[in-house]
Each structure stands twice: as C-alpha cells, then as structure tokens.
Design an enzyme around this catalytic site. Sequence first.
Site, mmCIF file in Angstrom:
data_model
loop_
_atom_site.group_PDB
_atom_site.id
_atom_site.type_symbol
_atom_site.label_atom_id
_atom_site.label_comp_id
_atom_site.label_asym_id
_atom_site.label_seq_id
_atom_site.Cartn_x
_atom_site.Cartn_y
_atom_site.Cartn_z
ATOM 1 N N CYS A 141 -70.527 23.793 1.456
ATOM 2 C CA CYS A 141 -71.334 24.566 2.407
ATOM 3 C C CYS A 141 -70.936 26.043 2.389
ATOM 4 O O CYS A 141 -71.158 26.730 1.400
ATOM 5 C CB CYS A 141 -71.212 23.951 3.796
ATOM 6 S SG CYS A 141 -72.326 24.651 5.039
ATOM 7 N N ALA A 142 -70.360 26.562 3.467
ATOM 8 C CA ALA A 142 -69.939 27.963 3.519
ATOM 9 C C ALA A 142 -68.581 28.195 2.873
ATOM 10 O O ALA A 142 -68.223 29.338 2.559
ATOM 11 C CB ALA A 142 -69.898 28.442 4.975
#
Length: 229
Positions: A141-142
């Site tokens: 994800c991030a």
Amino acid sequence: MNGEMTMSRVAVVLSGCGYLDGSEITEAVATLVALSQHGMHYDCYAPDRPQRHVVDHLSGEGTEESRNILVEAARIARGNVRALDQLNPAEYDAIVFPGGFGAAKNLCTFAEEGVNAGMHDDVKAAIMPFVLAKKPVVAICAAPLLLGLAAREAGYSKAQITVGYGGNPLSDAIEAWGQFHMPLAVDQACLDRTHAFISTPAYMFDEASPAAIFASVQAAIAALREILG
C-alpha cells in the site's frame, strides 16, 4: 507470532493500529495469514514512540489524544510485538511493511514533508541492512514509500516499485527519488529481483474489497516465497 520452527524468518514492522494513523488492519492481518500459509516464521516489531497524531476512525477527525505506536501495534499482534530498535536484521531473511497512513506518518516524514521526506532513525536502522545485503523487503500500500527512500539512501536508481496505477503524490515522489514506478492492478505484486524489492498496491485502491486486498498481499508474499526458495 507463529510459533512453528520453519526455514525462513521474517520481521513484520507495524506502524500502529488503524489505517488513518497507523497500520491498515486488513493488510496487516492478511500479511500474517499469508506468511503463516507459506510456513514462514514471523515476529512483529513497531517503533516505541508516540504516533504523529491520533485519528477518530468513526468521524475521520483528529483528536487531542497521544498514543504509543508499539502499544497500538500490540492490538494487531495479540501482544506479541517488540520495539523496533530491538530488531536484529541478522536474525531474519526478509522484512515486511504493511501499509496504512502510518507508513507515511510514523515510519517516515512523508505526510509532513512530501518529496523532502526521510525515514525515522529507528526505521532506517531496521530496513537499510536488508537493502544493502539484498535481503527481500516487502512493502504494501503506502509502505513502498520506504522502498523509494531506502533505494535513494543506498544510491540505487530505477528500482522498480508500485503503489498502483500511479499518478498520485506517492508515485510522483518515488520517481522524484530516482526510482521507477511500475503501474499495476490491485492484485498484482511488483518484484524487483535486482534489488530484492517486492511491493503491492492493496488499499491504494480505496474501493477494493477485503478479498482483493488479501489477493494483493498474497501476491506479495508468494513473490517473497519465490525469492527465499
């Protein structure tokens, strides 16, 4: 913690509990399940310091509370979590970073400084030995922001990293740091064999179902299993 004795040992770094100010819970739990499915022993770690801030996940608004990242991460790890500064990279074959905004807020300074961000000292001390030794680093994800920052720190260029289709501040920063952003769908993982980087978008696709998030994480852990043999 998975108590079975297995060949591969993996460190999982959490950034709190809750996607707005710590680790994304679905991604974190999916990571632990997928590692277990592949027969890998894992230990959880988290920074032992205050979160950047605390968000009420019902309202989405910030609060005046102060919470400790390690204490919050213990909610996900069922209490089996150690302070990140206790991590000995020599004991592990790989390191994994689930996503959530905590990756940008508690593990590095991207939420405050954008393209001028850096890693916090305890995170840098944990990740860089893996990067320099070409031991696999998985980011979800991030958290691929950390791959971009670590690659820049190591003097790498054009390391392949994904945060989804791109065209957002995270992908722009990764490219500004001299790396290559690979556009991929939610259930795909980017495997950079040269640098032993593995990344996958997961909840960078906001509308993805929990099943799609699990598929995303499974793809990343399957790539890790392939590298580790």
